[in-house]
Design a protein around this motif. Structure first.
Motif, PDB file in Angstrom:
ATOM      1  N   ILE A   1      39.624  32.298  40.202  1.00 19.17           N
ATOM      2  CA  ILE A   1      39.855  33.105  39.002  1.00 19.17           C
ATOM      3  C   ILE A   1      41.340  33.432  38.873  1.00 19.17           C
ATOM      4  N   LEU A   2      41.979  33.825  39.966  1.00 17.97           N
ATOM      5  CA  LEU A   2      43.400  34.170  39.903  1.00 17.97           C
ATOM      6  C   LEU A   2      44.258  32.923  39.656  1.00 17.97           C
ATOM      7  N   LYS A   3      43.847  31.781  40.166  1.00 17.94           N
ATOM      8  CA  LYS A   3      44.560  30.534  39.863  1.00 17.94           C
ATOM      9  C   LYS A   3      44.507  30.245  38.365  1.00 17.94           C
ATOM     10  N   ASP A   4      43.339  30.498  37.762  1.00 18.87           N
ATOM     11  CA  ASP A   4      43.211  30.291  36.324  1.00 18.87           C
ATOM     12  C   ASP A   4      44.124  31.243  35.553  1.00 18.87           C
ATOM     13  N   VAL A   5      44.228  32.488  36.024  1.00 24.26           N
ATOM     14  CA  VAL A   5      45.134  33.454  35.379  1.00 24.26           C
ATOM     15  C   VAL A   5      46.571  32.964  35.463  1.00 24.26           C
ATOM     16  N   ALA A   6      46.973  32.469  36.638  1.00 19.08           N
ATOM     17  CA  ALA A   6      48.326  31.948  36.795  1.00 19.08           C
ATOM     18  C   ALA A   6      48.582  30.790  35.836  1.00 19.08           C
ATOM     19  N   GLU A   7      47.573  29.945  35.627  1.00 20.77           N
ATOM     20  CA  GLU A   7      47.722  28.833  34.691  1.00 20.77           C
ATOM     21  C   GLU A   7      47.873  29.341  33.261  1.00 20.77           C
ATOM     22  N   ILE A   8      47.079  30.352  32.899  1.00 21.34           N
ATOM     23  CA  ILE A   8      47.150  30.894  31.542  1.00 21.34           C
ATOM     24  C   ILE A   8      48.543  31.409  31.225  1.00 21.34           C
ATOM     25  N   ILE A   9      49.165  32.108  32.180  1.00 17.45           N
ATOM     26  CA  ILE A   9      50.475  32.684  31.918  1.00 17.45           C
ATOM     27  C   ILE A   9      51.617  31.785  32.387  1.00 17.45           C
ATOM     28  N   GLY A  10      51.282  30.555  32.789  1.00 24.73           N
ATOM     29  CA  GLY A  10      52.303  29.559  33.083  1.00 24.73           C
ATOM     30  C   GLY A  10      53.101  29.813  34.338  1.00 24.73           C
ATOM     31  N   ALA A  11      52.478  30.409  35.362  1.00 25.59           N
ATOM     32  CA  ALA A  11      53.197  30.785  36.581  1.00 25.59           C
ATOM     33  C   ALA A  11      53.008  29.757  37.685  1.00 25.59           C
ATOM     34  N   ASN A  12      54.021  29.660  38.546  1.00 24.18           N
ATOM     35  CA  ASN A  12      53.901  28.880  39.777  1.00 24.18           C
ATOM     36  C   ASN A  12      53.395  29.789  40.885  1.00 24.18           C
ATOM     37  N   ILE A  13      52.431  29.311  41.662  1.00 26.16           N
ATOM     38  CA  ILE A  13      51.877  30.099  42.768  1.00 26.16           C
ATOM     39  C   ILE A  13      52.718  29.858  44.013  1.00 26.16           C
ATOM     40  N   LEU A  14      53.242  30.949  44.593  1.00 28.76           N
ATOM     41  CA  LEU A  14      54.069  30.844  45.791  1.00 28.76           C
ATOM     42  C   LEU A  14      53.247  30.992  47.067  1.00 28.76           C
ATOM     43  N   ASN A  15      52.274  31.912  47.034  1.00 29.91           N
ATOM     44  CA  ASN A  15      51.530  32.216  48.248  1.00 29.91           C
ATOM     45  C   ASN A  15      50.200  32.861  47.884  1.00 29.91           C
ATOM     46  N   ILE A  16      49.161  32.558  48.656  1.00 27.77           N
ATOM     47  CA  ILE A  16      47.847  33.170  48.449  1.00 27.77           C
ATOM     48  C   ILE A  16      47.340  33.712  49.779  1.00 27.77           C
ATOM     49  N   ALA A  17      46.917  34.972  49.784  1.00 28.48           N
ATOM     50  CA  ALA A  17      46.237  35.561  50.938  1.00 28.48           C
ATOM     51  C   ALA A  17      44.872  36.023  50.471  1.00 28.48           C
TER      52      ALA A  17
ATOM     53  N   ILE B   1      57.028  37.720  29.400  1.00 26.54           N
ATOM     54  CA  ILE B   1      55.614  37.707  29.013  1.00 26.54           C
ATOM     55  C   ILE B   1      54.915  38.984  29.457  1.00 26.54           C
ATOM     56  N   SER B   2      53.905  39.369  28.705  1.00 20.62           N
ATOM     57  CA  SER B   2      53.050  40.488  29.082  1.00 20.62           C
ATOM     58  C   SER B   2      51.787  39.958  29.745  1.00 20.62           C
ATOM     59  N   PRO B   3      51.334  40.579  30.835  1.00 20.33           N
ATOM     60  CA  PRO B   3      50.086  40.123  31.474  1.00 20.33           C
ATOM     61  C   PRO B   3      48.856  40.336  30.607  1.00 20.33           C
ATOM     62  N   LEU B   4      48.995  41.044  29.494  1.00 15.70           N
ATOM     63  CA  LEU B   4      47.861  41.260  28.598  1.00 15.70           C
ATOM     64  C   LEU B   4      47.296  39.959  28.055  1.00 15.70           C
ATOM     65  N   LYS B   5      48.081  38.879  28.080  1.00 15.76           N
ATOM     66  CA  LYS B   5      47.583  37.593  27.601  1.00 15.76           C
ATOM     67  C   LYS B   5      46.480  37.025  28.499  1.00 15.76           C
ATOM     68  N   ALA B   6      46.333  37.564  29.708  1.00 19.40           N
ATOM     69  CA  ALA B   6      45.267  37.114  30.613  1.00 19.40           C
ATOM     70  C   ALA B   6      44.025  37.982  30.502  1.00 19.40           C
ATOM     71  N   LEU B   7      44.079  39.018  29.678  1.00 19.52           N
ATOM     72  CA  LEU B   7      42.998  39.996  29.625  1.00 19.52           C
ATOM     73  C   LEU B   7      41.675  39.393  29.185  1.00 19.52           C
ATOM     74  N   ASN B   8      41.680  38.625  28.101  1.00 19.53           N
ATOM     75  CA  ASN B   8      40.440  38.043  27.588  1.00 19.53           C
ATOM     76  C   ASN B   8      39.720  37.221  28.652  1.00 19.53           C
ATOM     77  N   TYR B   9      40.482  36.386  29.332  1.00 15.28           N
ATOM     78  CA  TYR B   9      39.880  35.522  30.351  1.00 15.28           C
ATOM     79  C   TYR B   9      39.246  36.354  31.472  1.00 15.28           C
ATOM     80  N   LEU B  10      39.945  37.393  31.925  1.00 20.27           N
ATOM     81  CA  LEU B  10      39.448  38.185  33.038  1.00 20.27           C
ATOM     82  C   LEU B  10      38.170  38.945  32.681  1.00 20.27           C
ATOM     83  N   ILE B  11      38.118  39.497  31.469  1.00 22.29           N
ATOM     84  CA  ILE B  11      36.909  40.208  31.054  1.00 22.29           C
ATOM     85  C   ILE B  11      35.705  39.273  31.054  1.00 22.29           C
TER      86      ILE B  11
END
Length: 262
Positions: free
Chosen positions: A50-66, A144-154
């Protein structure tokens, strides 16, 4: 709209924090089965996706996942993200008061940002109600505002109740040296939720505009009993159905309004 020319990088921090609640009727012999189901349905691997999908929505590169699953229940994921694709950002479009995708790729530039999620399945010790809570934070630094990921998360969770806070911290400076404490117009978090979703919820706002603090609560309008039974084939008398419905409505009202009514 003429673009504001900044001195250096836009280092405003925009943070979206929200709680999502799922409520379920679980007789004593079903409580552990419900917690086991939630623990499996929203384990660390599922949450990571789910968080990977959020990163894709807002166009971010993932540096690290714990990520971690806990005993006896619950899971956590923390993701560090950084500036996305080397593409010119249309800040006006990305910060407009409009719903985000479900999901489509949105290009953005981010730096020193993170996304986290923690889950809390639990059961009431005296009644037959169980709840599942997910706490999610999306914090971005830049245009960018993180609000653009809101719809997907809900839509990624079974959301009976959603409680959201959005705040802008810090400042960015233009070339004349003037500080800017916000870089986009916002009147309500509700503007970032799609119309079909909004129609399903009762919503209230508590906003402090001069402090750039925005708060929205959402409570599902339709509470058809069948949607709240862990075992869907359970047979109840009309009197029992009424009693269960009252338990569910009280639990949801207490969470929504933040107070106990018993």
């Amino acid at each position: 709209m003429k673009k504001l020319k900044l001195h250096g990088f836009n280092n405003l921090t925009k943070s979206l924090s929200f709680n999502i609640y799922d409520v379920c009727y679980t007789p004593a012999d079903q409580k552990q089965a419900y917690i086991d189901y939630i623990d499996e349905a929203y384990n660390a691997d599922r949450l990571t996706q789910i968080l990977k999908d959020v990163a894709e929505i807002i166009g971010a590169n993932i540096l690290n996942i714990a990520h971690q699953d806990y005993d006896p229940q619950g899971a956590s994921v923390t993701m560090l993200i950084a500036e996305g694709m080397d593409t010119e950002v249309d800040a006006e479009q990305l910060n407009s008061e409009s719903p985000g995708p479900l999901p489509e790729t949105v290009l953005a530039h981010l730096d020193k940002s993170h996304i986290t999620v923690h889950t809390y399945p639990e059961s009431h010790p005296d009644t037959e109600i169980s709840t599942f809570r997910a706490d999610i934070d999306v914090s971005t630094c830049g245009q960018i505002s993180p609000l653009k990921a809101l719809n997907y998360l809900i839509h990624s969770f079974e959301s009976d109740i959603v409680i959201m806070d959005y705040k802008i911290r810090g400042f960015t400076r233009d070339v004349s040296g003037q500080k800017h404490y916000i870089d986009h117009n916002i009147t309500s978090i509700q503007k970032y939720i799609s119309e079909d979703t909004s129609e399903k919820y009762q919503m209230i706002d508590v906003n402090v505009y001069q402090e750039h603090l925005f708060h929205t609560k959402m409570l599902l309008k339709e509470t058809e009993l069948e949607n709240y039974l862990f075992e869907k084939e359970s047979a109840f008398s009309e009197e029992e159905k009424k009693a269960i419905q009252e338990q569910l409505q009280q639990e949801m009202a207490e969470i929504f309004y933040g107070r106990n009514y018993a």
